[in-house]
Design a protein around this motif. Structure first.
Motif, PDB file in Angstrom:
ATOM      1  N   GLU A 194      14.297   4.284  13.923  1.00 17.58           N
ATOM      2  CA  GLU A 194      14.473   4.482  12.471  1.00 17.58           C
ATOM      3  C   GLU A 194      13.162   4.894  11.823  1.00 17.58           C
ATOM      4  OE1 GLU A 194      18.071   1.267  11.571  1.00 17.58           O
ATOM      5  OE2 GLU A 194      16.114   0.971  10.637  1.00 17.58           O
ATOM      6  N   ALA A 195      12.102   4.221  12.243  1.00 16.73           N
ATOM      7  CA  ALA A 195      10.783   4.512  11.670  1.00 16.73           C
ATOM      8  C   ALA A 195      10.387   5.951  11.975  1.00 16.73           C
ATOM      9  CB  ALA A 195       9.744   3.553  12.226  1.00 16.73           C
ATOM     10  N   MET A 196      10.669   6.406  13.203  1.00 19.82           N
ATOM     11  CA  MET A 196      10.278   7.775  13.570  1.00 19.82           C
ATOM     12  C   MET A 196      11.139   8.824  12.876  1.00 19.82           C
ATOM     13  SD  MET A 196       9.170   7.423  17.572  1.00 19.82           S
ATOM     14  CE  MET A 196       8.751   9.167  17.717  1.00 19.82           C
ATOM     15  N   ARG A 197      12.371   8.450  12.548  1.00 20.24           N
ATOM     16  CA  ARG A 197      13.228   9.399  11.806  1.00 20.24           C
ATOM     17  C   ARG A 197      12.786   9.514  10.346  1.00 20.24           C
ATOM     18  NH1 ARG A 197      17.749   6.756  14.226  1.00 20.24           N
ATOM     19  NH2 ARG A 197      18.386   7.941  16.061  1.00 20.24           N
ATOM     20  N   LYS A 198      12.143   8.468   9.882  1.00 14.41           N
ATOM     21  CA  LYS A 198      11.796   8.389   8.463  1.00 14.41           C
ATOM     22  C   LYS A 198      10.549   9.213   8.174  1.00 14.41           C
ATOM     23  CE  LYS A 198      12.404   6.107   4.596  1.00 14.41           C
ATOM     24  NZ  LYS A 198      13.719   5.953   3.973  1.00 14.41           N
ATOM     25  N   PRO A 199      10.630  10.220   7.289  1.00 13.94           N
ATOM     26  CA  PRO A 199       9.396  10.935   6.957  1.00 13.94           C
ATOM     27  C   PRO A 199       8.466  10.011   6.161  1.00 13.94           C
ATOM     28  CG  PRO A 199      11.364  12.075   6.141  1.00 13.94           C
ATOM     29  CD  PRO A 199      11.785  10.703   6.536  1.00 13.94           C
ATOM     30  N   GLY A 200       7.224   9.990   6.526  1.00 14.17           N
ATOM     31  CA  GLY A 200       6.255   9.157   5.809  1.00 14.17           C
ATOM     32  C   GLY A 200       5.662   8.078   6.687  1.00 14.17           C
ATOM     33  N   PHE A 201       4.944   7.175   6.059  1.00 16.47           N
ATOM     34  CA  PHE A 201       4.185   6.158   6.779  1.00 16.47           C
ATOM     35  C   PHE A 201       5.082   4.954   7.070  1.00 16.47           C
ATOM     36  CE2 PHE A 201       0.981   2.723   7.168  1.00 16.47           C
ATOM     37  CZ  PHE A 201       0.097   3.322   8.045  1.00 16.47           C
ATOM     38  N   SER A 202       5.413   4.770   8.336  1.00 17.07           N
ATOM     39  CA  SER A 202       6.308   3.678   8.731  1.00 17.07           C
ATOM     40  C   SER A 202       5.564   2.725   9.657  1.00 17.07           C
ATOM     41  CB  SER A 202       7.543   4.250   9.417  1.00 17.07           C
ATOM     42  OG  SER A 202       7.178   5.149  10.445  1.00 17.07           O
ATOM     43  N   ILE A 259      13.697 -15.896  12.410  1.00 16.31           N
ATOM     44  CA  ILE A 259      14.760 -15.875  11.396  1.00 16.31           C
ATOM     45  C   ILE A 259      14.970 -14.425  10.988  1.00 16.31           C
ATOM     46  CG2 ILE A 259      15.427 -16.665   9.095  1.00 16.31           C
ATOM     47  CD1 ILE A 259      13.331 -18.953   9.530  1.00 16.31           C
ATOM     48  N   ILE A 260      16.123 -13.879  11.329  1.00 21.25           N
ATOM     49  CA  ILE A 260      16.389 -12.478  10.966  1.00 21.25           C
ATOM     50  C   ILE A 260      16.794 -12.426   9.499  1.00 21.25           C
ATOM     51  CG2 ILE A 260      17.795 -10.437  11.417  1.00 21.25           C
ATOM     52  CD1 ILE A 260      18.032 -11.369  14.326  1.00 21.25           C
ATOM     53  N   LYS A 261      16.012 -11.697   8.737  1.00 23.63           N
ATOM     54  CA  LYS A 261      16.265 -11.644   7.293  1.00 23.63           C
ATOM     55  C   LYS A 261      15.950 -10.239   6.809  1.00 23.63           C
ATOM     56  CE  LYS A 261      15.275 -14.795   3.481  1.00 23.63           C
ATOM     57  NZ  LYS A 261      14.327 -15.834   3.028  1.00 23.63           N
ATOM     58  N   HIS A 262      16.912  -9.324   7.000  1.00 18.34           N
ATOM     59  CA  HIS A 262      16.707  -7.943   6.538  1.00 18.34           C
ATOM     60  C   HIS A 262      16.515  -7.951   5.031  1.00 18.34           C
ATOM     61  CE1 HIS A 262      17.516  -6.261  10.417  1.00 18.34           C
ATOM     62  NE2 HIS A 262      18.707  -6.852  10.486  1.00 18.34           N
ATOM     63  N   GLY A 263      15.641  -7.104   4.577  1.00 20.55           N
ATOM     64  CA  GLY A 263      15.425  -7.003   3.138  1.00 20.55           C
ATOM     65  C   GLY A 263      14.625  -8.152   2.553  1.00 20.55           C
ATOM     66  N   CYS A 293       0.815  -1.220   0.000  1.00 22.19           N
ATOM     67  CA  CYS A 293       0.000   0.000   0.000  1.00 22.19           C
ATOM     68  C   CYS A 293       0.846   1.266   0.000  1.00 22.19           C
ATOM     69  CB  CYS A 293      -0.947   0.002   1.196  1.00 22.19           C
ATOM     70  SG  CYS A 293      -2.173  -1.291   1.085  1.00 22.19           S
ATOM     71  N   GLY A 294       2.149   1.124   0.168  1.00 19.37           N
ATOM     72  CA  GLY A 294       2.991   2.303   0.012  1.00 19.37           C
ATOM     73  C   GLY A 294       3.821   2.719   1.205  1.00 19.37           C
ATOM     74  N   ALA A 295       3.806   1.954   2.299  1.00 13.65           N
ATOM     75  CA  ALA A 295       4.608   2.336   3.470  1.00 13.65           C
ATOM     76  C   ALA A 295       6.085   2.461   3.078  1.00 13.65           C
ATOM     77  CB  ALA A 295       4.443   1.308   4.581  1.00 13.65           C
ATOM     78  N   VAL A 296       6.759   3.443   3.675  1.00 17.90           N
ATOM     79  CA  VAL A 296       8.162   3.677   3.300  1.00 17.90           C
ATOM     80  C   VAL A 296       9.135   2.918   4.199  1.00 17.90           C
ATOM     81  CG1 VAL A 296       7.863   5.906   2.169  1.00 17.90           C
ATOM     82  CG2 VAL A 296       8.171   5.832   4.654  1.00 17.90           C
ATOM     83  N   GLY A 328      12.925  -8.684  10.881  1.00 15.17           N
ATOM     84  CA  GLY A 328      13.959  -7.818  10.314  1.00 15.17           C
ATOM     85  C   GLY A 328      13.351  -6.576   9.715  1.00 15.17           C
ATOM     86  N   LYS A 329      14.198  -5.819   9.046  1.00 19.78           N
ATOM     87  CA  LYS A 329      13.722  -4.623   8.349  1.00 19.78           C
ATOM     88  C   LYS A 329      13.504  -5.009   6.896  1.00 19.78           C
ATOM     89  CE  LYS A 329      16.504  -1.052   7.329  1.00 19.78           C
ATOM     90  NZ  LYS A 329      17.296   0.155   7.625  1.00 19.78           N
ATOM     91  N   PHE A 330      12.265  -4.901   6.449  1.00 16.55           N
ATOM     92  CA  PHE A 330      11.926  -5.382   5.111  1.00 16.55           C
ATOM     93  C   PHE A 330      11.884  -4.258   4.072  1.00 16.55           C
ATOM     94  CE2 PHE A 330       9.227  -8.419   7.829  1.00 16.55           C
ATOM     95  CZ  PHE A 330      10.295  -9.281   8.031  1.00 16.55           C
ATOM     96  N   VAL A 331      11.470  -3.083   4.511  1.00 10.92           N
ATOM     97  CA  VAL A 331      11.298  -1.975   3.555  1.00 10.92           C
ATOM     98  C   VAL A 331      11.911  -0.712   4.141  1.00 10.92           C
ATOM     99  CG1 VAL A 331       9.618  -0.525   2.324  1.00 10.92           C
ATOM    100  CG2 VAL A 331       9.114  -2.950   2.711  1.00 10.92           C
ATOM    101  N   ASP A 332      12.681  -0.004   3.342  1.00 12.29           N
ATOM    102  CA  ASP A 332      13.225   1.303   3.731  1.00 12.29           C
ATOM    103  C   ASP A 332      13.448   2.067   2.434  1.00 12.29           C
ATOM    104  OD1 ASP A 332      14.414   3.485   4.845  1.00 12.29           O
ATOM    105  OD2 ASP A 332      15.898   2.368   6.013  1.00 12.29           O
TER     106      ASP A 332
END
Lengths: 385, 295
Positions: free
Chosen positions: B194-202, B235-239, B172-175, B256-260
């Protein structure tokens, strides 16, 4: 205080009621609008969307009316004067968060350009059948203020009044117009900003250490803050104490609900507005509001020509209802004739307040058009007999 | 204690908690305490002015978070935390607005608001605590309950396919989209920051143990056993591709972190479009006074 000239389109205009509502909001200082398109109210949103970028406001078309009404509350807590507009089906969806606004005591204004119902009903044609929903539509006990314009000029004026009442009493205020007024084009005079009185928000002057978000002033209304000012308040739709903290007890419920109800009921005289015409010698009083009051005027003139002593009570603020005035009149007259585009709503209030001392006769109408003055005249004659 | 006086004990997160509301209502071994701790750690790391941060919750167990956090905090109606937060953010773009709510609140009754806020890239951080069940009301099936899981309204096992929240958010477009479990305190805190530093919907999803209802109904053991399960099965799997992070009943959990990624926020888009169309008639909306150089 006076209106911010930035939003005031001073001059003489030829506007429909919907556009006039938008200008009323702008003049009152509304700078946040969240809405969802619905006939016959959409023109309000369209005009706001066009005008807001030039006056520093922010417009958002939300995904539905649930979201729109809730966004108004958030925006109001961030310090904005906020407004939305809708009609029947959207009004139903907004009931959920109208209750939240009443519970959190959040100033905001909601215009309902009424159409025929129930359900999808008559999207493009008028009705006045949401009057009881305006009063009782959200669950639980609360009080609300509703005002009913009968012309584009009043759409402009009454939206400003709605904002002022909403700030003064910290309640959501409903502007109950209808498709006919919304789409009727007439002259609207917008005065200069310095002639427009605007009630400011009741911001506290207390420091955060002494401030309690729901401790009432002597008039039962608490002082407000806005998010980001360092007060770090909590507010909730749960039953809460003066700190705004949830308390699940009958005692706290009693204290809170009683205040929510009484802050309006005990000040009803300051809030209620109506207009009377030819009432002194009247045997029959026609009670009407909104577009129906303009049709009633014609019927009353015809009746007077026939020698019937009939007067007119036009409700301006419809909620709270002018209980005392109806009761006083009931003692003097034979009957009330209530003209409204529904199958009986405000007529029950008239009947209740008449305490059996005068009859309340409804001139019903299912919606889709206004009354024929002849139908009203017939009921006036019946009442005068 | 040697001098006979009771030692003065302070909660390490006192500055951020409404201590006059503690103890909280959450069950012991619930992951919500950890989730709030992760949020507190993130705020410590960010060093933002706490007066300018708002928190909005909906209804449910997680819905109570707003009531315990000492920020401007708003406990809205069921499912409507995101539209409430949208109003706050748009009326005062200088505020940092965090939505802290549960899976049922955000993804079922509030699902429409979630997808549209993601589409618009509304500048909000959503912390979604996912316990796979409606806990506050006694353990009914949720839009996140894994297939086969027993819930009070699926006594013979859940037969509806659940939502994969990271995939929903991403599509749906989350950054920014991350997922952790309540075991991963520091990693969750890092993601929230990180999410709070990121402008947009996190969106930060926190998989949360509910030993009172979900685990008991499904015979998954007590709180400690649930943590052991996370330890052995995360299972930690960034990206990782969000399409591949579905959660099945007692399956391994990809975290993990999937989207940035970067997209203009709602207000960015508004300001760009209006400036292009209206030129000097338009004053960019919500630009902080600090961002205006005073020469």
């Amino acid at each position: 205080m006076k209106a911010d000239p930035k939003g005031v389109l001073t001059g003489e205009h030829y506007l429909d009621g919907d556009h006039a509502c938008a200008e009323g909001g702008l003049a009152a200082g509304c700078r946040f609008f969240a809405g969802y398109p619905i006939t016959p109210s959409t023109e309000v949103a369209e005009r706001i969307a066009e005008r807001f970028p030039m006056v520093g406001g922010i417009f958002i078309q939300m995904e539905d009316e649930l979201a729109s009404m809730c966004a108004l509350i958030g925006a109001s807590w961030a310090g904005a004067k906020s407004m939305s507009v809708t009609s029947g089906p959207g009004f139903s969806l907004m009931m959920e968060n109208l209750g939240l606004a009443a519970m959190m005591e959040t100033p905001c204004v909601l215009v309902n350009v009424q159409r025929g119902g129930p359900s999808t009903g008559l999207p493009t044609l008028p009705g006045q059948a949401d009057m009881m929903q305006a009063r009782w539509g959200s669950h639980g006990d609360y009080e609300i203020i509703a005002i009913s314009p009968s012309s584009p000029q009043e759409c402009f004026d009454f939206v400003i009044d709605a904002f002022n009442l909403s700030e003064q009493w910290r309640v959501p205020v409903l502007v109950m117009t209808d498709e006919c007024v919304g789409h009727m084009t007439e002259k609207v005079v917008i005065p200069p900003a310095y002639e427009i009185e605007v009630v400011p928000r009741r911001y506290t002057t207390l420091p955060p250490s002494e401030y309690l978000p729901y401790r009432p002033d002597p008039d039962m209304v608490p002082q407000m803050i806005k998010a980001g000012d360092g007060y770090r308040i909590h507010t909730t739709g749960l039953t809460h104490d003066e700190r705004g903290y949830p308390v699940m007890s009958a005692e706290c419920q009693e204290q809170l609900v009683r205040r929510l109800v009484e802050k309006i009921r005990l000040h009803a005289d300051q809030i209620i507005r109506f207009e009377e015409d030819e009432i002194e010698d009247a045997d029959v009083v026609v009670v009407s509001y909104g577009i129906s009051s303009r049709v009633a005027v014609r019927a009353i003139a015809l009746a007077r020509k026939e020698g019937i002593k009939v007067g007119h009570l036009r409700l301006i603020v419809v909620w709270p209802f002018p209980e005392k005035r109806i009761h006083e009149l009931a003692k003097k007259i034979k009957a009330f004739v209530v003209v409204e585009i529904n199958y009986g709503q405000m007529v029950y209030e008239v009947e209740r307040c008449a305490h059996g001392q005068a009859e309340a006769i409804l001139v019903p109408h299912g919606g889709g058009w206004v009354h024929d003055p002849a139908d009203i005249l017939e009921k006036i004659k019946e009442a005068a007999r | 204690m040697s001098n006979g006086k009771p030692s003065e004990e302070h909660h390490p997160m006192e500055a951020l908690l409404r201590m006059d509301r503690i103890p909280h209502i959450w069950c012991s071994t619930c992951g919500l305490g950890t989730s709030v701790s992760a949020f507190a750690l993130a705020l410590e790391d960010l060093q933002y002015d706490l007066d300018k941060i708002c928190i909005v919750s909906g209804i449910g167990c997680t819905g109570r978070v707003a009531g315990y956090v000492k920020l401007d905090s708003f406990h809205a109606t069921h499912g409507r935390a995101i539209p409430f937060a949208t109003g706050l953010k748009l009326a005062n773009p200088q505020l940092k607005v965090v939505v802290f709510s549960g899976d049922g609140d955000l993804i079922a009754i509030g699902g429409n608001h979630f997808i549209h806020a993601a589409r618009r890239n509304m500048d909000l951080t959503v912390i979604c605590v996912n316990n796979f069940i409606y806990a506050m009301t006694g353990g009914q099936v949720a839009p996140t309950s894994p297939l086969g899981a027993s819930c009070s309204t699926t006594p013979y096992g859940n037969y509806e396919r659940p939502f994969n929240i990271p995939h929903l958010a991403e599509s749906c477009g989350a950054v920014y989209v991350a997922r952790w479990t309540a075991l991963h305190l520091r990693r969750t805190a890092k993601s929230i920051a990180e999410a709070m530093r990121k402008p947009g919907f996190s969106v930060v999803e926190i998989i949360c143990p509910c030993s009172t209802l979900y685990a008991r109904r499904n015979r998954l053991g007590d709180g400690l056993e649930l943590m052991k399960f996370y330890h052995e099965n995360s299972i930690i799997k960034h990206g990782a591709d969000p399409r591949d992070v579905d959660i099945d009943f007692q399956s391994p959990i990809v975290v993990g972190k999937f989207v940035d990624r970067d997209r203009p926020t709602f207000i960015d888009g508004y300001n760009r479009a209006m400036t292009a169309k209206l030129g000097e008639k338009f004053e960019p909306y919500g630009v902080a006074p600090a961002e205006v150089h005073d020469g």
